[in-house]
Design a protein around this motif. Structure first.
Motif, mmCIF file in Angstrom:
data_model
loop_
_atom_site.group_PDB
_atom_site.id
_atom_site.type_symbol
_atom_site.label_atom_id
_atom_site.label_comp_id
_atom_site.label_asym_id
_atom_site.label_seq_id
_atom_site.Cartn_x
_atom_site.Cartn_y
_atom_site.Cartn_z
ATOM 1 N N PRO A 257 0.894 -1.192 0.119
ATOM 2 C CA PRO A 257 0.073 -0.016 0.005
ATOM 3 C C PRO A 257 0.948 1.238 0.181
ATOM 4 O O PRO A 257 2.110 1.211 0.233
ATOM 5 N N GLU A 258 0.342 2.403 -0.386
ATOM 6 C CA GLU A 258 0.953 3.702 -0.274
ATOM 7 C C GLU A 258 1.079 4.003 1.034
ATOM 8 O O GLU A 258 2.271 4.807 1.225
ATOM 9 N N VAL A 259 0.352 3.698 2.143
ATOM 10 C CA VAL A 259 0.813 4.342 3.346
ATOM 11 C C VAL A 259 0.044 3.223 4.548
ATOM 12 O O VAL A 259 -0.953 2.599 4.085
ATOM 13 N N PHE A 260 0.713 3.344 5.656
ATOM 14 C CA PHE A 260 -0.014 2.582 6.862
ATOM 15 C C PHE A 260 -0.438 3.778 7.739
ATOM 16 O O PHE A 260 0.082 4.667 7.715
ATOM 17 N N LEU A 261 -1.789 3.358 8.154
ATOM 18 C CA LEU A 261 -2.406 4.388 9.299
ATOM 19 C C LEU A 261 -2.469 3.899 10.640
ATOM 20 O O LEU A 261 -3.033 2.576 10.607
ATOM 21 N N ILE A 262 -2.112 4.477 11.617
ATOM 22 C CA ILE A 262 -2.323 3.825 12.911
ATOM 23 C C ILE A 262 -3.283 4.534 13.932
ATOM 24 O O ILE A 262 -3.234 5.764 13.877
ATOM 25 N N GLY A 263 -4.517 3.727 14.224
ATOM 26 C CA GLY A 263 -5.515 4.668 14.822
ATOM 27 C C GLY A 263 -5.743 3.740 16.234
ATOM 28 O O GLY A 263 -4.881 2.857 16.610
ATOM 29 N N GLY A 264 -6.967 4.128 16.840
ATOM 30 C CA GLY A 264 -7.441 3.678 18.118
ATOM 31 C C GLY A 264 -6.715 4.277 19.059
ATOM 32 O O GLY A 264 -5.755 5.056 19.147
ATOM 33 N N GLY A 265 -7.296 3.770 20.495
ATOM 34 C CA GLY A 265 -6.640 4.487 21.560
ATOM 35 C C GLY A 265 -5.358 4.757 22.027
ATOM 36 O O GLY A 265 -4.534 5.578 22.033
ATOM 37 N N MET A 266 -4.589 3.657 21.535
ATOM 38 C CA MET A 266 -3.253 3.298 21.645
ATOM 39 C C MET A 266 -2.420 4.173 20.983
ATOM 40 O O MET A 266 -1.397 4.738 21.135
ATOM 41 N N SER A 267 -2.971 4.852 19.808
ATOM 42 C CA SER A 267 -2.339 5.827 18.914
ATOM 43 C C SER A 267 -2.080 6.993 19.539
ATOM 44 O O SER A 267 -1.271 7.768 19.059
ATOM 45 N N ARG A 268 -2.805 7.353 20.736
ATOM 46 C CA ARG A 268 -2.566 8.549 21.381
ATOM 47 C C ARG A 268 -0.992 8.638 21.816
ATOM 48 O O ARG A 268 -0.503 9.524 22.227
ATOM 49 N N ALA A 269 -0.288 7.471 21.958
ATOM 50 C CA ALA A 269 1.126 7.440 22.226
ATOM 51 C C ALA A 269 1.875 8.401 21.471
ATOM 52 O O ALA A 269 2.943 8.900 21.488
ATOM 53 N N GLY A 270 1.265 8.550 19.969
ATOM 54 C CA GLY A 270 2.090 9.322 19.196
ATOM 55 C C GLY A 270 3.557 9.043 18.440
ATOM 56 O O GLY A 270 3.573 7.750 18.173
ATOM 57 N N SER A 271 4.612 9.951 18.507
ATOM 58 C CA SER A 271 5.483 9.543 17.702
ATOM 59 C C SER A 271 6.388 8.432 18.204
ATOM 60 O O SER A 271 7.005 7.834 17.421
ATOM 61 N N ILE A 272 6.654 8.398 19.546
ATOM 62 C CA ILE A 272 7.365 7.017 20.121
ATOM 63 C C ILE A 272 6.724 5.688 19.483
ATOM 64 O O ILE A 272 7.372 4.862 19.018
ATOM 65 N N LEU A 273 5.333 5.743 19.254
ATOM 66 C CA LEU A 273 4.736 4.551 18.822
ATOM 67 C C LEU A 273 5.328 4.408 17.139
ATOM 68 O O LEU A 273 5.672 3.536 16.752
ATOM 69 N N ILE A 274 4.940 5.511 16.482
ATOM 70 C CA ILE A 274 5.296 5.591 15.193
ATOM 71 C C ILE A 274 6.656 5.389 14.852
ATOM 72 O O ILE A 274 6.928 4.454 13.765
ATOM 73 N N ASP A 275 7.481 5.697 15.385
ATOM 74 C CA ASP A 275 9.130 5.555 15.104
ATOM 75 C C ASP A 275 9.396 4.250 15.542
ATOM 76 O O ASP A 275 10.327 3.804 14.923
ATOM 77 N N THR A 276 8.917 3.744 16.518
ATOM 78 C CA THR A 276 9.427 2.217 16.962
ATOM 79 C C THR A 276 8.788 1.164 16.055
ATOM 80 O O THR A 276 9.608 0.445 15.921
ATOM 81 N N ILE A 277 7.700 1.556 15.768
ATOM 82 C CA ILE A 277 6.998 0.420 14.633
ATOM 83 C C ILE A 277 7.951 0.579 13.616
ATOM 84 O O ILE A 277 8.186 -0.437 12.611
ATOM 85 N N GLY A 278 8.155 1.868 13.017
ATOM 86 C CA GLY A 278 8.913 2.248 11.647
ATOM 87 C C GLY A 278 10.288 1.336 11.591
ATOM 88 O O GLY A 278 10.959 0.587 10.738
ATOM 89 N N LYS A 279 10.951 1.470 12.841
ATOM 90 C CA LYS A 279 12.227 0.907 12.888
ATOM 91 C C LYS A 279 12.133 -0.667 12.821
ATOM 92 O O LYS A 279 13.111 -1.201 11.768
ATOM 93 N N HIS A 280 11.084 -1.240 13.431
ATOM 94 C CA HIS A 280 11.117 -2.680 12.999
ATOM 95 C C HIS A 280 10.378 -3.198 11.568
ATOM 96 O O HIS A 280 10.904 -4.247 10.990
ATOM 97 N N TYR A 281 9.447 -2.297 11.326
ATOM 98 C CA TYR A 281 8.948 -2.295 9.923
ATOM 99 C C TYR A 281 10.005 -2.508 8.868
ATOM 100 O O TYR A 281 10.167 -3.522 8.055
#
Lengths: 314, 314
Positions: A257-281
């Motif tokens: 896909p062109e983009v992944f989107l992270i939603g839901g309550g846990m997504s309020r953690a924000g950039s730490i979540l996105i950055d850590t997922i990205g590292k492993h992805y």
């Protein structure tokens, strides 16, 4: 003649409804209670009554309404058939036929699964705006998801497309997921899952952590402590994000896909979540897809009504 | 006026070409050599010359040709741009523009990745006939794949959709895949991969096996011995199929296709392969998708020309 459309996102407690122009602007939005008693027979009549009433309030003729898009918390076939909605008490019903009987003036009724519809809403007006394909991971009590390709929802043969919470990310797991399998993403990356995993990791390791002083803690507290530098909380979040990144690499090898989107309550953690997922992805993704963007969803609880209306407007 | 279309499947050694009626019947099929010298500059002119010559032989006017579909062994964008084809010596070229210059009488030229095109061919006239969505796993020297949804190829943002050989199925793997990652499906389920895995398993275990008496063995011999009851060969095939079944469960949680197709040289193992994959798939698949059919591909080397023509006929 100005035209309008309604987006109706049916949840187990409330129904969120939005009135939109045919250009996609939200004019009004409100909620009604989801009456699940008597096998949910009141849900659709209540929605029809609310649509009639709001149309009158806004002096809109039903003939001016281009259509109604409806999101439901269960699997939905391409023809609008809903295959069982446990939260609403519904068995198999055809939501289009029922709504046409209740509101014969509005023939265009389209239904979709709520998680898919939210992904479509985010692609249209939220974090995925400007893209044609996106896969959304909704990290709530469980892990849900939605797949949009070429601007349309991918429902799948059995309505199971986008069941991203049930990728087997850990075949060695001994504990069962609520779906009956073992090692599902949801067992580690949902709000409940990360707490469950945290308790196990706290027992297995003896790294000091503020989590040890808390009788009860939530996914929010794990994320907050990780951000504040609590090493153990960081490790827990890291493992959660490793499973998420692995699961996203499965998506990329399938439909890129062109983009992944992270939603839901846990997504309020924000950039730490996105950055850590990205590292492993990036570690697990096929090289051609390694740079695929991972973004936060933006519409929150409104994603559903936007996606519902997008189904109608096409 | 009768109309026709050409399907052109470009491989590293030969180009397979088929002449079809616009109704989809194969009238003639032949091969020409792929001249990869001089960075592959002769490949497209040779194809154009062959199309002119065969049209004359069949007394077909170029105006009667609805279009040309071309499959290439590399990533292809939606507009027909080919992003590097190592096997052909090509850099970035627009195959549609080049063919239009060579054969100005035929404006409709469509290009696709060869693995995706083969999946489309199988969906149209092969193992997937009658379906609208399928994901194909081609078990050859490597593991390739193709994704078809709503009767159309899913190429993906980076041309990486259907890269099913690169699902990380074993994050614990220490040996690297040719793609640079570790634990890819291709490392266990390709013709080379199963032999590699077999050698490791033969060293780790001491179960007797006819494989131990062979200085060299192939994937075919592993499958043959497994079918004949050699326990160790059966274990090796079982592990290969377990990874395949796991990977297919990833596909189902993403897009829930109507059918899985297994092609490539290893698929000649037949029912033992399909049955063993199915056993593991059902263990890992989300319950709604557990009954998705797994079938053998049927068109063999012809899948490509069928898929190429299907791209043109729509």
């Amino acid at each position: 003649m100005t035209e309008y459309a309604f987006g109706v996102d049916i949840g187990g407690t409330t129904v969120k409804i939005g009135l939109f122009t045919s250009g996609g602007d939200l004019l009004d939005q409100w909620e009604i209670v989801t009456r699940t008693e008597e096998a949910g027979i009141h849900v659709l009549p209540d929605i029809a009554a609310s649509i009639r009433q709001k149309s009158e309030e806004h002096t809109i003729l039903l003939e001016q309404i281009k259509g109604i898009g409806i999101g439901v918390p269960g699997p939905v076939g391409e023809d609008g058939t809903v295959y069982r909605c446990v939260n609403l008490g519904w068995g198999i019903i055809n939501i289009k036929a029922e709504m046409n009987a209740l509101l014969p003036e509005i023939s265009n009724v389209v239904a979709g699964n709520d998680a898919n519809v939210a992904a479509l809403g985010e692609l249209w007006k939220g974090g995925g705006a400007g893209h044609q394909s996106a896969v959304m991971f909704t990290l709530g009590t469980g892990v849900g998801g939605g797949v949009v390709y070429n601007g349309k929802i991918v429902a799948g043969k059995n309505g199971a497309a986008g069941e991203v919470g049930h990728y087997t990310v850990n075949p060695e797991e001994t504990v069962f997921c609520s779906c009956g399998k073992r090692g599902c993403l949801e067992q580690y990356a949902s709000a409940n899952g990360i707490v469950r995993m945290a308790k196990i990791m706290l027992e297995e390791e003896d790294t000091p952590s503020s989590l040890r002083d808390m009788a009860v803690f939530s996914s929010k507290e794990i994320c907050d402590l990780a951000r504040e530098g609590d090493v153990m909380a960081g490790e827990i979040l890291d493992r959660c994000c490793e499973y998420l990144g692995l699961a996203m690499s499965f998506v990329s090898c399938t439909m890129d896909p062109e983009v992944f989107l992270i939603g839901g309550g846990m997504s309020r953690a924000g950039s730490i979540l996105i950055d850590t997922i990205g590292k492993h992805y990036r570690k697990y993704a096929f090289h051609a897809s390694q740079d695929t963007e991972i973004k936060l969803a933006e519409l929150g609880n409104h994603a559903g009504i936007y996606g519902c209306v997008k189904m109608v407007l096409g």
